[in-house]
Write a protein that holds these residues in place. Sequence first.
Motif, PDB file in Angstrom:
ATOM      1  N   UNK A 151       6.297  -5.062   0.693  1.00 41.14           N
ATOM      2  CA  UNK A 151       5.446  -4.079   0.016  1.00 41.14           C
ATOM      3  C   UNK A 151       4.157  -3.775   0.794  1.00 41.14           C
ATOM      4  N   UNK A 152       3.978  -4.382   1.959  1.00 40.13           N
ATOM      5  CA  UNK A 152       2.792  -4.160   2.792  1.00 40.13           C
ATOM      6  C   UNK A 152       1.494  -4.501   2.076  1.00 40.13           C
ATOM      7  N   UNK A 153       1.479  -5.591   1.334  1.00 44.56           N
ATOM      8  CA  UNK A 153       0.296  -5.977   0.577  1.00 44.56           C
ATOM      9  C   UNK A 153      -0.533  -7.008   1.344  1.00 44.56           C
ATOM     10  N   UNK A 162      10.497  -2.989   7.711  1.00 47.94           N
ATOM     11  CA  UNK A 162      10.011  -1.920   6.840  1.00 47.94           C
ATOM     12  C   UNK A 162       9.019  -1.011   7.540  1.00 47.94           C
ATOM     13  N   UNK A 163       8.260  -1.549   8.473  1.00 46.33           N
ATOM     14  CA  UNK A 163       7.328  -0.708   9.226  1.00 46.33           C
ATOM     15  C   UNK A 163       8.078   0.311  10.064  1.00 46.33           C
ATOM     16  N   UNK A 164       9.303  -0.045  10.455  1.00 50.72           N
ATOM     17  CA  UNK A 164      10.124   0.860  11.261  1.00 50.72           C
ATOM     18  C   UNK A 164      10.735   1.984  10.435  1.00 50.72           C
ATOM     19  N   UNK A 165      10.685   1.856   9.150  1.00 52.33           N
ATOM     20  CA  UNK A 165      11.272   2.888   8.286  1.00 52.33           C
ATOM     21  C   UNK A 165      10.188   3.885   7.895  1.00 52.33           C
ATOM     22  N   UNK A 187       5.975   5.221  -0.073  1.00 56.25           N
ATOM     23  CA  UNK A 187       5.456   4.095  -0.825  1.00 56.25           C
ATOM     24  C   UNK A 187       4.019   3.685  -0.550  1.00 56.25           C
ATOM     25  N   UNK A 188       3.427   4.097   0.524  1.00 54.72           N
ATOM     26  CA  UNK A 188       2.046   3.724   0.771  1.00 54.72           C
ATOM     27  C   UNK A 188       1.115   4.796   0.248  1.00 54.72           C
ATOM     28  N   UNK A 189       0.054   4.340  -0.381  1.00 55.78           N
ATOM     29  CA  UNK A 189      -0.946   5.293  -0.848  1.00 55.78           C
ATOM     30  C   UNK A 189      -1.690   5.839   0.371  1.00 55.78           C
ATOM     31  N   UNK A 190      -2.355   6.981   0.232  1.00 54.81           N
ATOM     32  CA  UNK A 190      -3.094   7.545   1.372  1.00 54.81           C
ATOM     33  C   UNK A 190      -4.131   6.568   1.920  1.00 54.81           C
ATOM     34  N   UNK A 249      -3.581   1.316  12.036  1.00 50.83           N
ATOM     35  CA  UNK A 249      -3.953  -0.082  12.085  1.00 50.83           C
ATOM     36  C   UNK A 249      -3.572  -0.904  10.872  1.00 50.83           C
ATOM     37  N   UNK A 250      -3.252  -0.265   9.752  1.00 48.32           N
ATOM     38  CA  UNK A 250      -2.942  -1.026   8.536  1.00 48.32           C
ATOM     39  C   UNK A 250      -1.694  -1.878   8.725  1.00 48.32           C
ATOM     40  N   UNK A 251      -0.630  -1.279   9.221  1.00 47.63           N
ATOM     41  CA  UNK A 251       0.615  -2.018   9.428  1.00 47.63           C
ATOM     42  C   UNK A 251       0.428  -3.091  10.490  1.00 47.63           C
ATOM     43  N   UNK A 252      -0.329  -2.781  11.538  1.00 49.52           N
ATOM     44  CA  UNK A 252      -0.573  -3.763  12.587  1.00 49.52           C
ATOM     45  C   UNK A 252      -1.339  -4.967  12.033  1.00 49.52           C
ATOM     46  N   UNK A 253      -2.272  -4.709  11.121  1.00 46.98           N
ATOM     47  CA  UNK A 253      -3.029  -5.793  10.500  1.00 46.98           C
ATOM     48  C   UNK A 253      -2.089  -6.690   9.700  1.00 46.98           C
TER      49      UNK A 253
END
Length: 126
Positions: free
Chosen positions: A59-61, A97-100, A107-110, A116-120
């Motif tokens: 969920x990228x949380x 999931x980052x690759x999708x 699914x990600x809010x603005x 950098x968010x996914x990299x973090x």
Amino acid sequence: MAWNLSITSQTLTYIVGYNVLRCAKVVLEGKVPELNGKHANPNIMNPYGYFPLHDVAERFSVDMIKLLFRHGASANVRTVADDVIENLLPLHVAVENACMHKYLEDNLSPMQYQPGYIYKLIHLLC
């Protein structure tokens, strides 16, 4: 470390799955009187064969990942079950999931969808 548990893996799965940070903090600490000092184990496998970190990585949380790490979650837990792909680390789930790209758009809010968010997130899981 011994765990004095009353919070089931299923309960923790729902809490992290819905990204309810305050509830997760309460059950991980176990300091409220209603829990009688019992708390959730951040490294417990749920009935589906994965761990809380797998769920939040999907969920990228980032905030929930940080919370789980502060309470002893291990980034080295692997999936185990017939219903999931076996032997995946939370990092594998995050990278997949980052690759999708479609998943990100849907699914990600603005606020989350920024450079950098996914990299973090992936850096935290490494």
